[in-house]
Design an enzyme around this catalytic site. Sequence first.
Site, mmCIF file in Angstrom:
data_model
loop_
_atom_site.group_PDB
_atom_site.id
_atom_site.type_symbol
_atom_site.label_atom_id
_atom_site.label_comp_id
_atom_site.label_asym_id
_atom_site.label_seq_id
_atom_site.Cartn_x
_atom_site.Cartn_y
_atom_site.Cartn_z
ATOM 1 N N TRP A 189 -21.363 6.282 -17.984
ATOM 2 C CA TRP A 189 -21.403 4.857 -18.336
ATOM 3 C C TRP A 189 -20.988 4.714 -19.804
ATOM 4 O O TRP A 189 -21.507 5.428 -20.671
ATOM 5 C CB TRP A 189 -22.830 4.341 -18.116
ATOM 6 C CG TRP A 189 -23.043 2.908 -18.470
ATOM 7 C CD1 TRP A 189 -22.238 1.839 -18.135
ATOM 8 C CD2 TRP A 189 -24.138 2.374 -19.220
ATOM 9 N NE1 TRP A 189 -22.786 0.681 -18.625
ATOM 10 C CE2 TRP A 189 -23.942 0.974 -19.301
ATOM 11 C CE3 TRP A 189 -25.265 2.926 -19.825
ATOM 12 C CZ2 TRP A 189 -24.819 0.128 -19.955
ATOM 13 C CZ3 TRP A 189 -26.147 2.088 -20.480
ATOM 14 C CH2 TRP A 189 -25.926 0.703 -20.536
ATOM 15 N N ASP A 199 -31.386 8.840 -16.234
ATOM 16 C CA ASP A 199 -31.097 7.410 -16.278
ATOM 17 C C ASP A 199 -31.104 6.930 -14.829
ATOM 18 O O ASP A 199 -30.246 7.328 -14.035
ATOM 19 C CB ASP A 199 -29.731 7.172 -16.926
ATOM 20 C CG ASP A 199 -29.408 5.679 -17.013
ATOM 21 O OD1 ASP A 199 -30.223 4.857 -16.551
ATOM 22 O OD2 ASP A 199 -28.332 5.338 -17.547
ATOM 23 N N LYS A 253 -30.418 -4.038 -11.135
ATOM 24 C CA LYS A 253 -29.675 -4.019 -9.877
ATOM 25 C C LYS A 253 -30.587 -4.062 -8.661
ATOM 26 O O LYS A 253 -30.390 -4.884 -7.773
ATOM 27 C CB LYS A 253 -28.775 -2.784 -9.824
ATOM 28 C CG LYS A 253 -27.422 -2.971 -10.442
ATOM 29 C CD LYS A 253 -27.393 -3.103 -11.962
ATOM 30 C CE LYS A 253 -27.698 -1.808 -12.670
ATOM 31 N NZ LYS A 253 -27.470 -1.869 -14.131
HETATM 32 N N1 PLA Z 1 -27.411 3.001 -17.050
HETATM 33 C C1 PLA Z 1 -26.348 2.948 -16.244
HETATM 34 C C2 PLA Z 1 -25.852 4.208 -15.640
HETATM 35 C C3 PLA Z 1 -25.738 1.719 -15.965
HETATM 36 O O1 PLA Z 1 -24.695 1.687 -15.159
HETATM 37 C C4 PLA Z 1 -26.242 0.549 -16.552
HETATM 38 C C5 PLA Z 1 -25.597 -0.791 -16.300
HETATM 39 C C6 PLA Z 1 -27.366 0.666 -17.382
HETATM 40 C C7 PLA Z 1 -27.920 1.906 -17.612
HETATM 41 C C8 PLA Z 1 -28.008 -0.480 -18.096
HETATM 42 O O2 PLA Z 1 -28.361 -1.514 -17.341
HETATM 43 P P1 PLA Z 1 -29.416 -2.597 -17.816
HETATM 44 O O3 PLA Z 1 -29.645 -2.418 -19.265
HETATM 45 O O4 PLA Z 1 -28.788 -3.897 -17.499
HETATM 46 O O5 PLA Z 1 -30.621 -2.306 -16.997
HETATM 47 N N2 PLA Z 1 -24.216 -0.793 -16.052
HETATM 48 C C9 PLA Z 1 -23.510 -2.026 -15.648
HETATM 49 C C10 PLA Z 1 -23.665 -3.147 -16.647
HETATM 50 C C11 PLA Z 1 -24.019 -2.520 -14.323
HETATM 51 C C12 PLA Z 1 -23.366 -2.829 -18.077
HETATM 52 O O6 PLA Z 1 -22.383 -2.150 -18.388
HETATM 53 O O7 PLA Z 1 -24.165 -3.270 -18.913
HETATM 54 C C13 PLA Z 1 -22.038 -1.645 -15.472
HETATM 55 O O8 PLA Z 1 -21.243 -2.492 -15.060
HETATM 56 O O9 PLA Z 1 -21.704 -0.461 -15.701
#
Ligand code: PLA
Length: 452
Positions: free
Chosen positions: A181, A262, A298
């Site tokens: 991510w 995570d 989610k």
């Molecule tokens: N960890 C991972 C692996 C994630 O994909 C995301 C969110 C988070 C943590 C953090 O989410 P939160 O703080 O909202 O609980 N990833 C998203 C959104 C869904 C983003 O980038 O913020 C994504 O589209 O990858």
Amino acid sequence: MTGTSPAVSPLDSVAFRRISAVSRHLGHRSEMDSQDQSLSLSKTAGHGFSVFESINQAPEDPILGVTVAYNKDPSPVKLNLGVGAYRTEEGKPLVLNVVKQAEQLLINDGSRVKEYLPITGLADFNKLSATLILGADSPAILEKRVATVQGLSGTGSLRVGAEFLTRHYYNRTIYIPLPTWGNHPKVFTIAGLSVKTYRYYDPATRGLDFQGLLEDLGLAPSGAVVLLHACAHNPTGVDPTPEQWEQIRQLIRSKGFLPFFDSAYQGFASGSLDTDAQSVRMFVADGGELFAAQSYAKNMGLYGERVGALSVVCKSAAVAGRVESQLKLVIRPMYSNPPLHGASIVAKILGDRNLFNEWTVELKAMADRIISMRKQLYDALCSRGTPGDWSHIIKQIGMFTFTGLNTEQVAFMTKEYHIYMTSDGRISMAGLSSRTVPHLADAIHAAVTRFA
Ligand code: PLA
């Protein structure tokens, strides 16, 4: 005080290292530049120039910026497959029924007030969150060896965990999967950890690079922190098998690494909360220590409520108590204490058997719809005879498909088809519907045939 130079406290040196790392990370100008800047600014002060005149325009976030671009596009056929946000078959955001019920119960309860929560958050929420990820019969919970604090969703929980490690853990290097991510390296760097990567994904097979993973972690210095996606790896949609997880566990324990899970998609990978927590639970079962950051964005659709938790599984109740006391010192100056509303919703749902059961049904329905989108997209590409092997679409799991489309193909799909996705070729399957699958398949077909 006399003229002796002040002693540098350990915390100061941590802060100094952190500031230099952050400023390197953000590409800040040198000290000379800023002196020149302040000179020229003082000359112009009072003449309508801002003290921030020379500030650079920052780029949009690689993921959330996709939504910004999407919102600006007037096309009626535009499709946002960038951010991982669940949409219904009608393409609408979904508020879960159980969430509405829980909110109604909260509103009906006249005894509720809006006082500050403790620094660590809502106690019931913390207990229930630890149980959700570790399992009701977890020895760590029974032995009270878990310190759990409420966090600002997954991101805030990761950040609090990382800040704690910077202050209190002897090895300040964290190994993150390649790719991962996009926010992970930023969260950890800014918290003061030094970020290194381990091989995870093999573009040739569009699967796990298990050999590469074992080699890279095998060479990492003992004691390093290792970030693991509990399930539904983002962006690749590729998870280790249970047997591979067992080998990873053995390697991590044998080298004295500290696992940091995570868990942003519990229930979204398989549709089962327990199955998706198996990786974490294997690491609890061996009696070792770990960190786990949870997000309810989610799996409960609570994106904007920012509800999450950080659990630290320790060796003893005494250590867990001291860890919790230090987590409070991390949180208090950062945001004082966490928000009440989202955590109250989660605590209601997790603490009530009927609501909990209803939640699992709604969660499974979301996971199933995503799986059916994979099948539909795969079939649509097969029926168009789109060049290439697209079976990874149905093999990958969780919210995303890592399509293998390159930056050029992605840019083409956005320009010609108004389809928005991250430039690494990741698409959010949760943003698709039966109605939009043909449009996406047409776009992929055109992109692949045009830029072979
Ligand atoms: N960890 C991972 C692996 C994630 O994909 C995301 C969110 C988070 C943590 C953090 O989410 P939160 O703080 O909202 O609980 N990833 C998203 C959104 C869904 C983003 O980038 O913020 C994504 O589209 O990858």
